[in-house]
Design a protein around this motif. Structure first.
Motif: not given
Length: 466
Positions: A95-96, A100, A128, A131-132, A457, A460-461
Motif C-alpha cells: 500500500p503506497g 510513504e 499504513r 492507506r490499505t 500520505t 493514497y487516501l
C-alpha cells in the motif's frame, strides 16, 4: 476445479498484487513443487508491466522439466475480471511506495519513537493501515460481487486490519490471514531442542504448539515434541544463554536485516511465562516504547535491528535486478521448498489434506474467550475440504491480555477513522498506543505528528481526508 485420482486440476487462483518482486516468486516455487494441483494463476496488479513480467517468469518456471506442478500464468486488466469464477484469491500488495513507508517509519523519530518494522503496530502501522483499508474495501466489494464463494488468503500487513476490513465489508467472506512468524519460533524451539539433546533432523512441523494472540504478537502456552514438554527446555536454555541469545541456523524465512538473537522473546518468557512467537523486531513494537525501542543503542543491546526505509529501497533495487535476470533467463527461480504453508492450506481446502496451522480470522467462535468477539485473532485452526475450523486456544493470561488490548482497541479506532476520514480518531489511537510510553511528549505533540503523517500520505487516501 476438477478432481481425479487424488489430484485437483483447473484450479483458478486470482493473485491481487501479482506484480510482486519477491513474494510472487515464493508462491510460484511452491506451486511448481506441488504435483497434486494444477490450473491457472490470474495475475492482477496496478503495475500491469510488473504483472506481465511475472506472467513470463511463471510460465517459464512451469515449463521446466523439474516443475511437477503445471500452471498457466495470465495477466488481467481489471479487478472484476480477474475475480470472476475463481476458487482462491491471494492478496499480497504494497500500500503506497517506500517513500510513504519512510514517513511511516521515520517521522515518529522526531518524538523519540523508534520502530523496528513500522507496518503493523505503532504510528507507522496505523498510517499504513489508513492507506490499505480503502483498497481492501474495494477488494471486498469486488469479491462479494464476483467471487463470493472463493477462499481469500491475505498476506498483506497490517494483517489484523486487512482481515478485519474484509469481514466488515463482506461478513460472509471466506477470508483468512497467513503469517510465517509462528514458523520462525517453531524453528527456534527445534534448534534449542537439537542443541539440548544432541538431536538432528527435527522437523519444524513436529513442534506442536498452541497459538494465541494477535498477528505479530502471538504466544505459545503449550509446546511439545514427541512427549517432551519444551517449556522447561526453553527456560533452561534461556538461563544459560540469555546474554548472547540464540543464533539462527536456517534463515530461509528471513534475511540479514530481519535477523535477531531472540533476546526479546527470551526476556518476555522470563517476565510473562509464555513463549512469544514472532520475530523480536515485531514483538518489540507491541511493548511500551521505553522497554526495547527507547533508542537505537537499546535496540543494538537487545540484538535486533531497525528495518530502515533506506534498506527497503536498496532491497527493491536488488529485486528489480533479479526480475530483469529472470525475464532474460540469465538466472532461474530456485526450486526448493520455501517453508511457507499457503499451498498446503489450499490443498487442504480442496480436500487433498487435513492440516492444522495458525491462522488470522475474527474471534467469532470465541477462540480466545477473554478477547472481544470482533477482534481478529491468531490461533491454530483445522483446514479440511472447504472448511476452516478454528481451535479454541483458551484465555490469555491477564498480564498479556493487558498488553494486547490497546492494539485491539486501536484496530477499532483506525478502521473507524478510515471509514469516516476522521483525523481526531487517529489521534486517539496514537495517544492510546504503547509506542509513546516514556517518550515525554505532550498530547499536542502527538496530535501534530498524527496530522503531519496523514498529510504526508494524502496521495493514497480518499478525497474525504482533504
Amino acid at each position: 476445479m476438477k478432481y481425479r485420482h487424488d489430484k485437483v486440476s483447473d484450479v483458478q487462483i486470482a493473485y491481487i498484487g501479482g506484480g510482486s518482486r519477491g513474494w510472487a516468486w515464493t508462491f510460484m516455487t511452491d506451486l511448481a513443487l506441488e504435483s497434486r494441483m494444477s490450473g491457472t494463476i490470474r495475475l492482477y496488479d496496478i503495475d500491469k508491466e510488473a504483472a506481465k513480467a511475472n506472467e513470463i517468469i511463471g510460465n517459464h518456471l512451469s515449463g521446466r522439466s523439474e516443475a511437477v506442478g503445471k500452471w498457466e500464468y495470465k495477466t488481467y486488466d481489471n479487478l472484476n475480471e480477474v475475480l470472476e469464477g475463481v476458487d482462491f484469491i491471494v492478496i499480497s500488495i504494497l500500500p503506497g511506495t517506500f517513500e510513504e513507508m519512510a514517513v511511516d517509519v521515520h517521522m515518529p523519530e522526531r518524538l523519540g519513537v523508534y520502530q523496528s518494522v513500522g507496518d503493523t503496530a505503532g504510528p507507522g502501522g496505523m498510517i499504513r493501515a489508513l492507506r490499505t483499508i480503502p483498497m481492501y474495501v474495494k477488494i471486498a466489494e469486488a469479491i462479494r460481487e464476483h467471487a463470493p464463494n472463493a477462499w481469500v488468503i491475505n498476506y498483506t500487513n497490517p494483517m489484523s486490519l486487512c482481515v478485519k476490513t474484509l469481514y466488515e465489508v463482506f461478513p460472509k467472506i471466506k477470508a483468512f490471514g497467513c503469517c510465517h512468524e509462528v514458523f520462525g519460533t517453531q524453528k527456534v524451539l527445534k534448534g534449542i531442542l537439537e542443541d539440548t539433546y544432541g538431536m538432528e533432523g527435527v522437523s519444524r512441523r513436529e513442534i506442536q504448539v498452541n497459538v494465541l494472540g494477535i498477528n505479530h504478537f502471538t504466544w505459545f502456552d503449550y509446546a511439545s515434541y514427541k512427549g517432551i514438554d519444551l517449556f522447561p527446555v526453553y527456560q533452561e536454555y534461556i538461563e544459560k544463554h540469555f546474554a548472547e541469545g540464540y543464533k539462527e541456523r536456517d534463515t530461509n524465512w528471513a534475511n540479514a536485516c530481519f535477523a535477531c538473537a531472540h533476546r526479546v522473546k527470551f526476556d518476555l518468557f522470563l517476565r510473562y511465562g509464555l513463549i512469544a512467537a514472532a520475530g523480536d523486531r515485531h514483538l518489540a513494537e507491541f511493548m511500551p516504547g521505553n522497554e526495547y525501542l527507547k533508542n537505537p543503542e537499546m535496540v543494538s543491546d537487545w540484538k535486533f535491528g531497525l528495518t530502515t526505509a533506506a534498506w527497503r529501497k536498496e532491497d527493491l533495487k536488488n529485486r528489480l535486478e533479479k526480475s530483469r535476470k529472470l525475464l532474460a533467463q540469465e538466472t532461474e527461480v530456485e526450486l526448493k521448498p520455501t517453508g511457507e504453508e499457503g499451498i498446503l492450506l489450499m490443498k487442504a481446502l480442496c480436500g487433498l489434506e487435513r492440516v492444522i496451522s495458525n491462522v488470522n480470522i475474527p474471534n467469532s467462535f470465541g477462540q480466545i474467550p477473554n478477547l472481544p468477539l470482533n477482534a481478529v485473532v491468531e490461533t491454530n485452526a483445522v483446514f479440511e475440504r472447504d472448511a476452516i475450523r478454528p481451535v479454541v486456544a483458551g484465555k490469555l493470561p491477564d498480564a498479556i491480555k493487558a498488553l494486547v488490548m490497546p492494539h485491539i482497541e486501536n484496530h477499532d479506532y483506525i478502521l473507524e477513522a478510515a471509514q469516516n476520514c476522521d483525523r481526531e480518531t487517529v489521534v486517539k489511537a496514537f495517544i492510546n498506543d504503547p509506542a509513546f510510553a516514556g517518550k515525554n511528549c505532550s498530547r499536542e505533540e502527538i496530535r501534530s505528528l498524527a496530522y503531519d503523517m496523514i498529510d504526508a500520505t494524502m496521495g493514497y487516501l480518499p478525497g474525504g481526508w482533504k
